[in-house]
Write a protein that holds these residues in place. Sequence first.
Motif, PDB file in Angstrom:
ATOM      1  N   ARG A 136       0.811  -1.229   0.000  1.00 62.55           N
ATOM      2  CA  ARG A 136       0.000   0.000   0.000  1.00 62.55           C
ATOM      3  C   ARG A 136       0.838   1.271   0.000  1.00 62.55           C
ATOM      4  O   ARG A 136       0.442   2.274  -0.576  1.00 62.55           O
ATOM      5  CB  ARG A 136      -0.937   0.026   1.202  1.00 62.55           C
ATOM      6  N   TYR A 137       1.991   1.229   0.663  1.00 64.45           N
ATOM      7  CA  TYR A 137       2.796   2.437   0.809  1.00 64.45           C
ATOM      8  C   TYR A 137       4.018   2.462  -0.090  1.00 64.45           C
ATOM      9  O   TYR A 137       4.711   3.480  -0.159  1.00 64.45           O
ATOM     10  CB  TYR A 137       3.223   2.621   2.275  1.00 64.45           C
ATOM     11  N   GLY A 138       4.309   1.368  -0.771  1.00 63.82           N
ATOM     12  CA  GLY A 138       5.441   1.325  -1.683  1.00 63.82           C
ATOM     13  C   GLY A 138       6.782   1.473  -0.984  1.00 63.82           C
ATOM     14  O   GLY A 138       7.682   2.124  -1.508  1.00 63.82           O
ATOM     15  N   VAL A 139       6.901   0.869   0.188  1.00 56.96           N
ATOM     16  CA  VAL A 139       8.161   0.938   0.935  1.00 56.96           C
ATOM     17  C   VAL A 139       8.855  -0.419   0.898  1.00 56.96           C
ATOM     18  O   VAL A 139       8.234  -1.444   0.609  1.00 56.96           O
ATOM     19  CB  VAL A 139       7.933   1.381   2.404  1.00 56.96           C
ATOM     20  N   ALA A 140      10.136  -0.393   1.212  1.00 58.97           N
ATOM     21  CA  ALA A 140      10.920  -1.626   1.259  1.00 58.97           C
ATOM     22  C   ALA A 140      10.511  -2.453   2.483  1.00 58.97           C
ATOM     23  O   ALA A 140       9.952  -1.938   3.452  1.00 58.97           O
ATOM     24  CB  ALA A 140      12.407  -1.302   1.336  1.00 58.97           C
ATOM     25  N   LYS A 141      10.824  -3.735   2.424  1.00 58.50           N
ATOM     26  CA  LYS A 141      10.507  -4.642   3.524  1.00 58.50           C
ATOM     27  C   LYS A 141      11.114  -4.143   4.833  1.00 58.50           C
ATOM     28  O   LYS A 141      10.456  -4.173   5.874  1.00 58.50           O
ATOM     29  CB  LYS A 141      11.023  -6.047   3.207  1.00 58.50           C
ATOM     30  N   GLU A 142      12.349  -3.674   4.778  1.00 57.16           N
ATOM     31  CA  GLU A 142      13.029  -3.192   5.983  1.00 57.16           C
ATOM     32  C   GLU A 142      12.310  -1.998   6.597  1.00 57.16           C
ATOM     33  O   GLU A 142      12.208  -1.882   7.822  1.00 57.16           O
ATOM     34  CB  GLU A 142      14.485  -2.827   5.671  1.00 57.16           C
ATOM     35  N   GLU A 143      11.800  -1.109   5.750  1.00 57.76           N
ATOM     36  CA  GLU A 143      11.059   0.052   6.247  1.00 57.76           C
ATOM     37  C   GLU A 143       9.744  -0.382   6.879  1.00 57.76           C
ATOM     38  O   GLU A 143       9.349   0.128   7.933  1.00 57.76           O
ATOM     39  CB  GLU A 143      10.813   1.058   5.127  1.00 57.76           C
ATOM     40  N   ALA A 144       9.048  -1.305   6.263  1.00 54.02           N
ATOM     41  CA  ALA A 144       7.796  -1.809   6.829  1.00 54.02           C
ATOM     42  C   ALA A 144       8.065  -2.463   8.181  1.00 54.02           C
ATOM     43  O   ALA A 144       7.312  -2.255   9.145  1.00 54.02           O
ATOM     44  CB  ALA A 144       7.136  -2.792   5.870  1.00 54.02           C
ATOM     45  N   GLU A 145       9.125  -3.241   8.272  1.00 50.55           N
ATOM     46  CA  GLU A 145       9.502  -3.888   9.534  1.00 50.55           C
ATOM     47  C   GLU A 145       9.830  -2.846  10.599  1.00 50.55           C
ATOM     48  O   GLU A 145       9.438  -2.990  11.763  1.00 50.55           O
ATOM     49  CB  GLU A 145      10.710  -4.805   9.318  1.00 50.55           C
ATOM     50  N   ARG A 146      10.532  -1.783  10.218  1.00 52.67           N
ATOM     51  CA  ARG A 146      10.885  -0.727  11.165  1.00 52.67           C
ATOM     52  C   ARG A 146       9.627  -0.040  11.692  1.00 52.67           C
ATOM     53  O   ARG A 146       9.497   0.218  12.896  1.00 52.67           O
ATOM     54  CB  ARG A 146      11.803   0.307  10.512  1.00 52.67           C
ATOM     55  N   GLN A 147       8.693   0.237  10.794  1.00 58.99           N
ATOM     56  CA  GLN A 147       7.440   0.865  11.209  1.00 58.99           C
ATOM     57  C   GLN A 147       6.681  -0.041  12.186  1.00 58.99           C
ATOM     58  O   GLN A 147       6.118   0.443  13.175  1.00 58.99           O
ATOM     59  CB  GLN A 147       6.570   1.173   9.994  1.00 58.99           C
ATOM     60  N   LEU A 148       6.673  -1.329  11.906  1.00 52.66           N
ATOM     61  CA  LEU A 148       5.990  -2.269  12.799  1.00 52.66           C
ATOM     62  C   LEU A 148       6.670  -2.328  14.164  1.00 52.66           C
ATOM     63  O   LEU A 148       5.995  -2.377  15.194  1.00 52.66           O
ATOM     64  CB  LEU A 148       5.933  -3.657  12.171  1.00 52.66           C
ATOM     65  N   ASP A 149       7.995  -2.314  14.171  1.00 58.49           N
ATOM     66  CA  ASP A 149       8.728  -2.312  15.435  1.00 58.49           C
ATOM     67  C   ASP A 149       8.389  -1.071  16.255  1.00 58.49           C
ATOM     68  O   ASP A 149       8.107  -1.167  17.459  1.00 58.49           O
ATOM     69  CB  ASP A 149      10.245  -2.360  15.198  1.00 58.49           C
ATOM     70  N   ASP A 150       8.431   0.094  15.604  1.00 56.49           N
ATOM     71  CA  ASP A 150       8.112   1.351  16.299  1.00 56.49           C
ATOM     72  C   ASP A 150       6.698   1.331  16.857  1.00 56.49           C
ATOM     73  O   ASP A 150       6.451   1.712  18.006  1.00 56.49           O
ATOM     74  CB  ASP A 150       8.272   2.551  15.357  1.00 56.49           C
ATOM     75  N   TRP A 151       5.756   0.877  16.057  1.00 57.49           N
ATOM     76  CA  TRP A 151       4.355   0.839  16.457  1.00 57.49           C
ATOM     77  C   TRP A 151       4.150  -0.105  17.643  1.00 57.49           C
ATOM     78  O   TRP A 151       3.492   0.266  18.610  1.00 57.49           O
ATOM     79  CB  TRP A 151       3.493   0.426  15.267  1.00 57.49           C
ATOM     80  N   SER A 152       4.728  -1.289  17.571  1.00 57.04           N
ATOM     81  CA  SER A 152       4.514  -2.272  18.649  1.00 57.04           C
ATOM     82  C   SER A 152       5.155  -1.815  19.957  1.00 57.04           C
ATOM     83  O   SER A 152       4.637  -2.115  21.034  1.00 57.04           O
ATOM     84  CB  SER A 152       5.030  -3.651  18.240  1.00 57.04           C
ATOM     85  N   ARG A 153       6.271  -1.093  19.880  1.00 54.43           N
ATOM     86  CA  ARG A 153       6.897  -0.580  21.110  1.00 54.43           C
ATOM     87  C   ARG A 153       6.016   0.468  21.781  1.00 54.43           C
ATOM     88  O   ARG A 153       6.052   0.610  22.997  1.00 54.43           O
ATOM     89  CB  ARG A 153       8.264   0.032  20.789  1.00 54.43           C
ATOM     90  N   LYS A 154       5.262   1.208  21.004  1.00 53.43           N
ATOM     91  CA  LYS A 154       4.420   2.282  21.547  1.00 53.43           C
ATOM     92  C   LYS A 154       3.102   1.768  22.110  1.00 53.43           C
ATOM     93  O   LYS A 154       2.392   2.524  22.770  1.00 53.43           O
ATOM     94  CB  LYS A 154       4.145   3.330  20.479  1.00 53.43           C
ATOM     95  N   LEU A 155       2.776   0.526  21.851  1.00 52.25           N
ATOM     96  CA  LEU A 155       1.512  -0.013  22.337  1.00 52.25           C
ATOM     97  C   LEU A 155       1.528  -0.229  23.845  1.00 52.25           C
ATOM     98  O   LEU A 155       2.514  -0.490  24.430  1.00 52.25           O
ATOM     99  CB  LEU A 155       1.201  -1.344  21.638  1.00 52.25           C
TER     100      LEU A 155
END
Length: 65
Positions: A46-65
């Motif tokens: 959906r966002y046209g980002v690399a796998k590493e960027e998607a993984e980084r976003q997921l890591d950041d999001w899960s830490r903030k939960l």
Amino acid sequence: MNWDQVEGKWLQLKGQAKEKWGQLTDDDLDVAAGRRDQLAGKIQHRYGVAKEEAERQLDDWSRKL
């Protein structure tokens, strides 16, 4: 929060994921069902980002939960 917890609480967290990644559809989130690899793939698509960027976003999001 680790990903086992995310998967277990996916119904509650799905709304927060929708707020974070507004381009993801409800169907995208239902298919992912809290599975990290599926969600990363949907973000990549959906966002046209690399796998590493998607993984980084997921890591950041899960830490903030």
